[in-house]
Design an enzyme around this catalytic site. Structure first.
Site, short mmCIF file in Angstrom:
data_model
loop_
_atom_site.label_atom_id
_atom_site.label_comp_id
_atom_site.label_asym_id
_atom_site.label_seq_id
_atom_site.Cartn_x
_atom_site.Cartn_y
_atom_site.Cartn_z
N PRO A 112 68.58 -2.46 45.16
CA PRO A 112 69.18 -3.44 44.26
C PRO A 112 68.49 -3.43 42.90
O PRO A 112 67.29 -3.16 42.80
CB PRO A 112 68.97 -4.77 44.98
N ASP A 113 69.25 -3.71 41.86
CA ASP A 113 68.68 -3.78 40.52
C ASP A 113 68.11 -5.18 40.31
O ASP A 113 68.86 -6.15 40.28
CB ASP A 113 69.77 -3.49 39.48
#
Length: 144
Positions: A112-113
């Site tokens: 995930p960013d």
């Protein structure tokens, strides 16, 4: 973060004479910039050196020259494969994969960013990157 962690793990395993870690994005919007200050601060607190990292854009030639290209999410994986298709070549799916295909806890999932979240997101991503990097080193030791 993955570039810094994996590079350190490669060197610690004595593989840095046979394995080169290169980090890039599929877009050009951050070229030349250092990593996010929150990521760099966390890495520094954890004993890593993030000072030399600068963003660059993936080069088409890497699809031919690199043995393994790892994308952090499926959008970037599609972009890498499309880059090969634009040049008229078929990209071997075993050579262009998700980074977390090597994650022993959640293989095949995306990283995930953490950019739009808080510090906890960066810590979570670092934990994913560290365990996946360790698993990658185990795989590399067997083949290089």
């Amino acid at each position: 973060m993955a570039d810094v962690v994996l590079s350190e793990r490669v060197a610690a395993a004595g593989l840095d004479d046979r394995v080169e870690v290169v980090s890039s994005g599929t877009g050009d919007w951050h070229v030349g910039d250092p990593m996010d200050r929150r990521a760099a601060a966390l890495l520094t607190r954890e004993g890593y050196d993030a000072s030399a990292h600068r963003a660059q854009q993936v080069q088409r030639s890497w699809l031919d020259d690199c043995d393994l290209l790892l994308a952090m999410d499926r959008a970037n994986l599609r972009d890498l494969r499309a880059l090969g298709a634009k040049a008229g070549s078929v990209v071997d799916p075993e050579r262009v994969r998700l980074f977390r295909d090597f994650d022993p806890l959640e293989p095949g999932t995306e990283v995930p960013d953490p950019y739009y979240g808080g510090d906890a997101g960066f810590r979570d991503v670092l934990a994913m990157v560290e365990r996946t990097s360790d698993a990658l080193i185990d795989a590399l030791v067997r083949v290089v």
